[in-house]
Scaffold this motif. Structure first.
Motif, PDB file in Angstrom:
ATOM      1  N   ILE A 172      -0.272  -4.654   1.834  1.00  0.00           N
ATOM      2  CA  ILE A 172      -0.796  -6.000   2.025  1.00  0.00           C
ATOM      3  C   ILE A 172      -1.451  -5.879   3.450  1.00  0.00           C
ATOM      4  CG2 ILE A 172      -0.220  -8.366   2.602  1.00  0.00           C
ATOM      5  CD1 ILE A 172       1.921  -7.926   0.003  1.00  0.00           C
ATOM      6  N   GLY A 173      -0.805  -5.420   4.488  1.00  0.00           N
ATOM      7  CA  GLY A 173      -1.438  -5.583   5.868  1.00  0.00           C
ATOM      8  C   GLY A 173      -2.633  -4.603   5.931  1.00  0.00           C
ATOM      9  N   VAL A 174      -2.753  -3.470   5.286  1.00  0.00           N
ATOM     10  CA  VAL A 174      -4.091  -2.894   5.283  1.00  0.00           C
ATOM     11  C   VAL A 174      -5.161  -3.566   4.715  1.00  0.00           C
ATOM     12  CG1 VAL A 174      -5.262  -0.719   4.366  1.00  0.00           C
ATOM     13  CG2 VAL A 174      -3.049  -0.388   5.313  1.00  0.00           C
ATOM     14  N   GLU A 175      -4.997  -4.032   3.480  1.00  0.00           N
ATOM     15  CA  GLU A 175      -5.831  -4.945   2.530  1.00  0.00           C
ATOM     16  C   GLU A 175      -6.315  -6.129   3.438  1.00  0.00           C
ATOM     17  OE1 GLU A 175      -3.836  -5.494  -1.225  1.00  0.00           O
ATOM     18  OE2 GLU A 175      -4.672  -3.625  -2.043  1.00  0.00           O
ATOM     19  N   SER A 176      -5.422  -6.880   4.055  1.00  0.00           N
ATOM     20  CA  SER A 176      -5.994  -8.227   4.730  1.00  0.00           C
ATOM     21  C   SER A 176      -6.613  -7.795   6.240  1.00  0.00           C
ATOM     22  CB  SER A 176      -4.455  -8.571   5.239  1.00  0.00           C
ATOM     23  OG  SER A 176      -3.773  -8.272   5.776  1.00  0.00           O
TER      24      SER A 176
ATOM     25  N   VAL B 297       8.696   4.979  -2.725  1.00  0.00           N
ATOM     26  CA  VAL B 297       7.187   5.362  -2.843  1.00  0.00           C
ATOM     27  C   VAL B 297       6.984   6.370  -1.980  1.00  0.00           C
ATOM     28  CG1 VAL B 297       4.788   4.269  -2.460  1.00  0.00           C
ATOM     29  CG2 VAL B 297       6.779   2.914  -3.476  1.00  0.00           C
ATOM     30  N   ALA B 298       6.470   7.586  -2.470  1.00  0.00           N
ATOM     31  CA  ALA B 298       6.214   8.748  -1.652  1.00  0.00           C
ATOM     32  C   ALA B 298       4.655   8.970  -1.224  1.00  0.00           C
ATOM     33  CB  ALA B 298       6.920   9.953  -2.398  1.00  0.00           C
ATOM     34  N   VAL B 299       4.527   9.434  -0.263  1.00  0.00           N
ATOM     35  CA  VAL B 299       3.223   9.647   0.298  1.00  0.00           C
ATOM     36  C   VAL B 299       2.861  11.059   0.658  1.00  0.00           C
ATOM     37  CG1 VAL B 299       1.323   8.795   1.853  1.00  0.00           C
ATOM     38  CG2 VAL B 299       2.984   7.164   0.919  1.00  0.00           C
TER      39      VAL B 299
ATOM     40  N   THR C 161       9.423  -2.211  -0.991  1.00  0.00           N
ATOM     41  CA  THR C 161       9.122  -3.402  -0.374  1.00  0.00           C
ATOM     42  C   THR C 161       8.478  -3.102   0.892  1.00  0.00           C
ATOM     43  OG1 THR C 161      11.354  -4.557  -1.601  1.00  0.00           O
ATOM     44  CG2 THR C 161       9.911  -5.676   0.589  1.00  0.00           C
ATOM     45  N   ALA C 162       8.857  -2.355   1.718  1.00  0.00           N
ATOM     46  CA  ALA C 162       8.177  -1.878   2.748  1.00  0.00           C
ATOM     47  C   ALA C 162       6.667  -1.314   2.656  1.00  0.00           C
ATOM     48  CB  ALA C 162       8.813  -0.583   3.642  1.00  0.00           C
ATOM     49  N   TRP C 163       6.570  -0.508   1.636  1.00  0.00           N
ATOM     50  CA  TRP C 163       5.261   0.159   1.181  1.00  0.00           C
ATOM     51  C   TRP C 163       4.294  -1.115   0.905  1.00  0.00           C
ATOM     52  CZ3 TRP C 163       2.400   4.142   1.799  1.00  0.00           C
ATOM     53  CH2 TRP C 163       1.273   4.185   0.941  1.00  0.00           C
TER      54      TRP C 163
END
Length: 67
Positions: free
Chosen positions: A58-62, A33-35, A51-53
């Motif tokens: 999930i961390g941001v959303e939570s 996944v590229a950003v 998987t890391a992305w």
């Protein structure tokens, strides 16, 4: 270094309407996944394991990731 040739970039759904200062994400490449920063499409990009992305998203959303 990850080859991002062929990446199809899209504006992140988490980027607001802030005058073009956006994050773009490419999810069409196998295994990455590229950003990147939309203001510098020829500039550097970050490459993440999917998987890391997903864990980051999930961390941001939570709300688990803060400054």
């Amino acid at each position: 270094m990850t080859d991002l040739t062929g990446a199809v970039w899209r504006k992140s759904t988490r980027s607001g309407d802030n005058g073009g200062d956006c994050v773009e994400v490419a999810t069409n490449l196998p295994g990455v996944v590229a950003v990147r920063d939309s203001k510098d499409d020829a500039g550097p990009a970050l490459a993440f394991d999917p998987t890391a992305w997903q864990a980051f998203v999930i961390g941001v959303e939570s709300g688990g990731l803060t400054r």
